[in-house]
Write a protein that holds these residues in place. Structure first.
Motif, PDB file in Angstrom:
ATOM      1  N   ALA A  73       0.826  -1.207   0.000  1.00 57.63           N
ATOM      2  CA  ALA A  73       0.000   0.000   0.000  1.00 57.63           C
ATOM      3  C   ALA A  73       0.860   1.258   0.000  1.00 57.63           C
ATOM      4  N   ALA A  74       1.931   1.256   0.788  1.00 58.03           N
ATOM      5  CA  ALA A  74       2.828   2.416   0.817  1.00 58.03           C
ATOM      6  C   ALA A  74       3.537   2.593  -0.525  1.00 58.03           C
ATOM      7  N   TRP A  75       3.947   1.495  -1.149  1.00 61.14           N
ATOM      8  CA  TRP A  75       4.619   1.583  -2.450  1.00 61.14           C
ATOM      9  C   TRP A  75       3.666   2.119  -3.518  1.00 61.14           C
ATOM     10  N   ILE A  76       2.422   1.644  -3.525  1.00 60.98           N
ATOM     11  CA  ILE A  76       1.445   2.137  -4.497  1.00 60.98           C
ATOM     12  C   ILE A  76       1.185   3.624  -4.281  1.00 60.98           C
ATOM     13  N   LEU A  77       1.070   4.042  -3.026  1.00 60.46           N
ATOM     14  CA  LEU A  77       0.846   5.451  -2.730  1.00 60.46           C
ATOM     15  C   LEU A  77       2.028   6.307  -3.181  1.00 60.46           C
ATOM     16  N   LEU A  78       3.244   5.854  -2.902  1.00 60.53           N
ATOM     17  CA  LEU A  78       4.422   6.616  -3.307  1.00 60.53           C
ATOM     18  C   LEU A  78       4.570   6.674  -4.828  1.00 60.53           C
ATOM     19  N   ALA A  79       4.251   5.577  -5.522  1.00 65.49           N
ATOM     20  CA  ALA A  79       4.315   5.575  -6.984  1.00 65.49           C
ATOM     21  C   ALA A  79       3.300   6.549  -7.565  1.00 65.49           C
ATOM     22  N   GLY A  80       2.091   6.576  -7.001  1.00 68.19           N
ATOM     23  CA  GLY A  80       1.084   7.519  -7.472  1.00 68.19           C
ATOM     24  C   GLY A  80       1.452   8.964  -7.179  1.00 68.19           C
ATOM     25  N   CYS A  81       2.002   9.220  -6.004  1.00 66.83           N
ATOM     26  CA  CYS A  81       2.416  10.588  -5.652  1.00 66.83           C
ATOM     27  C   CYS A  81       3.578  11.057  -6.516  1.00 66.83           C
ATOM     28  N   TYR A  82       4.511  10.152  -6.821  1.00 71.69           N
ATOM     29  CA  TYR A  82       5.622  10.513  -7.697  1.00 71.69           C
ATOM     30  C   TYR A  82       5.108  10.857  -9.099  1.00 71.69           C
ATOM     31  N   GLY A  83       4.197  10.050  -9.614  1.00 76.53           N
ATOM     32  CA  GLY A  83       3.616  10.331 -10.919  1.00 76.53           C
ATOM     33  C   GLY A  83       2.833  11.625 -10.918  1.00 76.53           C
ATOM     34  N   LEU A  84       2.151  11.911  -9.820  1.00 76.41           N
ATOM     35  CA  LEU A  84       1.393  13.151  -9.706  1.00 76.41           C
ATOM     36  C   LEU A  84       2.319  14.369  -9.663  1.00 76.41           C
ATOM     37  N   ALA A  85       3.440  14.236  -8.986  1.00 77.04           N
ATOM     38  CA  ALA A  85       4.380  15.356  -8.879  1.00 77.04           C
ATOM     39  C   ALA A  85       5.127  15.615 -10.183  1.00 77.04           C
ATOM     40  N   THR A  86       5.362  14.589 -10.975  1.00 77.34           N
ATOM     41  CA  THR A  86       6.134  14.753 -12.209  1.00 77.34           C
ATOM     42  C   THR A  86       5.256  14.830 -13.446  1.00 77.34           C
ATOM     43  N   SER A  87       3.951  14.918 -13.272  1.00 79.81           N
ATOM     44  CA  SER A  87       3.027  14.891 -14.399  1.00 79.81           C
ATOM     45  C   SER A  87       3.076  16.187 -15.194  1.00 79.81           C
ATOM     46  N   ARG A  88       3.100  16.071 -16.514  1.00 79.39           N
ATOM     47  CA  ARG A  88       3.055  17.220 -17.405  1.00 79.39           C
ATOM     48  C   ARG A  88       1.753  17.221 -18.203  1.00 79.39           C
TER      49      ARG A  88
END
Length: 115
Positions: A9-24
């Motif tokens: 769950a923590a890995w999925i959350l971090l992957a989603g947050c990383y994608g959200l922060a780097t999204s163009r």
């Protein structure tokens, strides 16, 4: 108690947050937000899981004979899925309107939305 579901769950959350922060792209951002939401599904199911437990709806069980699964956690997970799908649909509709009015889904090119 196993730690693996909590780590997933923590890995999925971090992957989603990383994608959200780097999204163009706004559509990519909505997708990453949906991935962050799916981490809560895994977390809720990990909290409600009991090894060797059965559903509490069986009437032939004597009280205290077997461990029972808490149905409230499963109901919360289903509610979370419905709310997540609704929020994703609403955000995609907003992205569609932004694309129609401004001709782009790149957040950096949306000058009128800057404060």
């Amino acid at each position: 108690m196993h730690v693996l579901p909590y780590l997933v769950a923590a890995w999925i959350l971090l992957a989603g947050c990383y994608g959200l922060a780097t999204s163009r792209d706004l559509i990519h951002a909505v997708g990453c937000l949906a991935v962050c939401q799916s981490a809560t599904y895994v977390l809720l199911l990990a909290v409600g899981y009991r090894d060797g437990a059965t559903a509490p709806v069986f009437s032939d069980l004597e009280p205290g004979s077997r461990p029972l699964v808490d149905p409230v956690v499963q109901a919360l997970t289903l509610t979370d899925i419905v709310v997540g799908a609704t929020v994703t649909a609403m955000l995609l509709a907003l992205v569609l309107q932004v694309a129609k009015r401004h001709g782009t889904v790149d957040p950096d090119e949306l000058r009128e939305l800057r404060g």
